[in-house]
Design a protein around this motif. Structure first.
Motif, PDB file in Angstrom:
ATOM      1  N   LEU A 206      10.282  -3.403  -3.456  1.00 27.49           N
ATOM      2  CA  LEU A 206      11.229  -3.612  -2.595  1.00 27.49           C
ATOM      3  C   LEU A 206      11.871  -4.670  -2.437  1.00 27.49           C
ATOM      4  O   LEU A 206      12.845  -5.376  -2.221  1.00 27.49           O
ATOM      5  CB  LEU A 206      10.016  -4.690  -1.368  1.00 27.49           C
ATOM      6  N   ALA A 209      15.798  -6.147  -0.895  1.00 29.47           N
ATOM      7  CA  ALA A 209      15.103  -5.970   0.561  1.00 29.47           C
ATOM      8  C   ALA A 209      14.491  -7.212   1.054  1.00 29.47           C
ATOM      9  O   ALA A 209      13.812  -7.724   1.691  1.00 29.47           O
ATOM     10  CB  ALA A 209      14.175  -4.873   0.692  1.00 29.47           C
ATOM     11  N   ARG A 236      11.665   1.119  -1.444  1.00 24.05           N
ATOM     12  CA  ARG A 236      13.429   0.466  -1.389  1.00 24.05           C
ATOM     13  C   ARG A 236      14.186   2.019  -1.775  1.00 24.05           C
ATOM     14  O   ARG A 236      14.086   1.643  -3.323  1.00 24.05           O
ATOM     15  CB  ARG A 236      13.827  -0.587  -1.115  1.00 24.05           C
ATOM     16  N   VAL A 242      13.570   1.592   3.242  1.00 25.03           N
ATOM     17  CA  VAL A 242      12.624   0.479   3.873  1.00 25.03           C
ATOM     18  C   VAL A 242      11.920   1.990   3.991  1.00 25.03           C
ATOM     19  O   VAL A 242      12.096   2.006   5.447  1.00 25.03           O
ATOM     20  CB  VAL A 242      12.429  -0.256   3.920  1.00 25.03           C
ATOM     21  N   SER A 310      18.582  -2.611   9.290  1.00 23.49           N
ATOM     22  CA  SER A 310      16.541  -3.171   9.466  1.00 23.49           C
ATOM     23  C   SER A 310      16.954  -3.606  11.141  1.00 23.49           C
ATOM     24  O   SER A 310      16.493  -4.199  12.132  1.00 23.49           O
ATOM     25  CB  SER A 310      16.330  -4.674   8.786  1.00 23.49           C
ATOM     26  N   ARG A 433      11.300  -8.912   9.802  1.00 20.24           N
ATOM     27  CA  ARG A 433      11.722  -9.370   8.991  1.00 20.24           C
ATOM     28  C   ARG A 433      11.878 -10.411  10.828  1.00 20.24           C
ATOM     29  O   ARG A 433      12.860 -10.313  11.568  1.00 20.24           O
ATOM     30  CB  ARG A 433      12.886  -8.946   9.470  1.00 20.24           C
TER      31      ARG A 433
END
Length: 435
Positions: A206, A209, A236, A242, A310, A433
Motif C-alpha cells: 500500500l 496510499a 495499490r 487500492v 477514495s 480512511r
C-alpha cells in the motif's frame, strides 16, 4: 542353520518340575542341568496362594559364540520381573534373519563389538543394544555407549538378576531415546512449517496510499497451524487504485491452504498485470479448476477496487459474504449482495456483476470470511450471522475503536458468544480512511 530360537513358547507336554519353574519339559529330569552362572531359580509358590499375573516378556537376541555358555538357557527371569526370552545367532548374517519387531534387545558378544554395533543399529534402529565385555573394559564400553548402545554388561556378572535388569533398563532407555528424538523431530518440523506458512501470509503493498489505514486478523481452524483455506491480500497499483480481496476455499487441511495461497498469488499477479472485474474472476476460476485436487472443490471470493480519490469503489462477489461499510452519522450496514455471482469452480460459464459503491468521508470497510459469522450463540443451535456481526461491530465503533483494536474487540466478543474458539478458519481485513 547357524541361529536357533531357544525362547519359544511352551510346547505341548511341558509341566511344572520339582523346582517349581514353569515351562520345563516333562522329560527335564532325564536331561543334564544347564550350565548357567548364578542363574536364580524361581521359588515354589504356596499351594494356597492365588496365581500371580504373568509378567511382561521381552525377547533378547544374543549375537556371538558365547564361549562361556552364559546364555544357553531358554530364558532369564527374576521373581516379579519381566521374563527375558533368549534367541541365539552366531554372527550378524544369522542375526539379520531374526531381527524384527519381536526382538526388543540385542546383546553383542563379538570380537569386533564396535564395528558390529554400527550394523546392528542400522538393521534394528528400534531395538535396544547391549554389549558384553570381558572384565572391566570401561573404555570399550564407554565408546559403545557413545556410538549408540544403551548399556554394557560384564561377562562375569551374568546371572538372572543382572541380565533381567540390564535388558529392562536398556529397553526403557531406548524408548526414552526414541521418544526424545521423535519429539525433537516434531518440534523441528513444526518450526519449519511455521516459517513456511508465515512466509506464505501476505504483506500488503500500500505504499503511497496516504491516509489509508489497513488492519487484518487471521486464525486457521486447524490446530497448531498458521495457514488455513481462507486467504486475503491488498495492493495499490501505479494508477493509485487500492485493490482488496478476501476468499475462502471449501474444506480444511493443507490442500485447502495450498490452493488458497495459489489463488492469492495469482490474484496479485493478475491485478498488477492490469486485469480486473469479470476477466480477473474468470482467470482465477481457470486457475482453481486446474489446481484443485477434486472437481467438487470451490472457492468464494470478494474483490473491492477503491478509486484513487477514495470516494467510490467497485465490488465483485463470487459466492462470498458482502463486506460491511460504516460511515460517520449512520449505523454500519452490509453492501449490496443480491447481484453477486456464484463461487469460483461451480459453473463453467458464468458472469459476475459489478456493484458500484459510494464511499463518504470517514468510511470504514470490513471484509471477512464466513468463519466469523458461523459461530454459535451459547449452547444452542443459533448462529451469530451477518446481522449479529454487524451489531457487534457497531457497538465497538460507537466506542471509538478503530484498526486492530476494533478487529480484536470484534473477534473476542464473537469467541465469547461461541463459548470457545471458532472451529472454522477466520480472516478479517479492515480498510479505513477516517475524516
Amino acid at each position: 542353520m547357524s541361529a536357533a530360537w531357544h525362547g519359544a513358547e511352551q510346547p505341548p507336554g511341558t509341566a511344572q518340575g520339582a523346582e517349581g519353574r514353569e515351562g520345563v519339559p516333562a522329560d527335564a529330569a532325564k536331561r543334564p542341568p544347564v550350565a548357567l552362572p548364578r542363574q536364580r531359580q524361581d521359588p515354589c509358590p504356596p499351594t494356597d496362594a492365588a496365581p500371580a499375573a504373568p509378567a511382561a516378556s521381552f525377547t533378547l537376541l544374543v549375537v556371538g559364540d558365547d564361549p562361556s555358555g552364559a546364555f544357553t538357557a531358554p530364558y532369564f527371569q527374576e521373581p516379579g520381573s519381566p521374563r527375558i526370552r533368549v534367541l541365539r545367532a552366531r554372527n550378524l548374517t544369522a542375526a539379520a534373519r531374526l531381527l524384527g519387531d519381536e526382538v526388543h534387545c540385542v546383546l553383542l558378544d563379538l570380537p569386533d563389538v564396535l564395528g558390529s554395533l554400527h550394523q546392528v543399529l542400522r538393521l534394528a534402529p528400534a531395538a535396544a543394544v547391549l554389549v558384553l565385555t570381558d572384565g572391566p573394559d570401561e573404555a570399550a564400553a564407554a565408546e559403545a555407549v557413545r556410538l549408540g548402545a544403551q548399556e554394557h554388561l560384564a561377562r562375569e556378572e551374568v546371572d538372572a538378576g543382572t541380565v533381567t535388569r540390564a535388558v529392562r533398563y536398556a529397553i526403557e532407555r531406548k524408548r526414552a531415546d526414541l521418544a526424545q528424538r521423535q519429539l525433537s523431530e516434531t518440534r523441528l518440523l513444526a518450526q519449519e512449517n511455521r516459517r513456511l506458512e508465515r512466509g506464505l501470509l501476505p504483506t500488503p503493498l500500500l505504499e503511497g496510499a496516504s491516509g489509508l489505514r489497513f488492519a487484518a486478523r487471521y486464525r486457521p481452524g486447524r490446530s497448531r497451524a498458521l495457514l488455513g483455506g481462507d486467504f486475503y491480500d491488498t495492493v495499490r497499483t501505479p494508477d493509485g487504485t487500492v485493490h482488496a480481496m478476501i476468499g475462502d476455499v471449501c474444506g480444511h487441511g493443507p490442500d485447502a491452504a495450498a490452493l488458497g495461497v495459489e489463488l492469492r498469488i495469482a490474484w496479485r499477479a493478475l491485478t498488477f498485470a492490469g486485469l480486473g472485474g469479470e476477466e480477473l474472476l474468470r482467470t482465477l476460476q481457470d486457475v482453481l479448476v486446474h489446481e484443485r485436487a477434486d472437481e467438487e472443490v470451490f472457492a468464494t471470493l470478494c474483490v473491492v477496487d477503491i478509486a484513487p480519490d477514495s470516494r467510490s469503489a467497485e465490488l465483485h462477489l463470487a459466492g462470498h459474504p458482502a463486506p460491511m461499510l460504516a460511515v460517520p452519522g449512520r449505523p454500519p450496514a452490509l453492501l449490496p449482495y443480491d447481484e453477486g455471482g456464484p463461487a469460483l469452480g461451480l459453473l463453467p460459464d458464468v458472469s459476475w456483476t459489478r456493484v458500484p459503491v459510494r464511499l463518504e468521508p470517514g468510511w470504514c470497510l470490513m471484509l471477512y470470511t464466513d468463519g466469523l459469522i458461523e459461530g454459535r450463540i451459547g449452547q444452542g443451535t443459533q448462529r451469530l450471522g451477518q446481522d449479529g456481526m454487524v451489531a457487534i461491530a457497531a457497538r465497538h465503533l460507537a466506542d471509538g475503536l478503530a484498526g486492530e483494536e476494533l478487529l480484536d474487540a470484534v473477534l473476542t466478543e464473537v469467541r465469547e458468544l461461541n463459548e470457545g474458539e471458532l472451529t472454522d478458519d477466520v480472516a478479517v481485513v479492515l480498510l479505513e480512511r477516517r475524516a
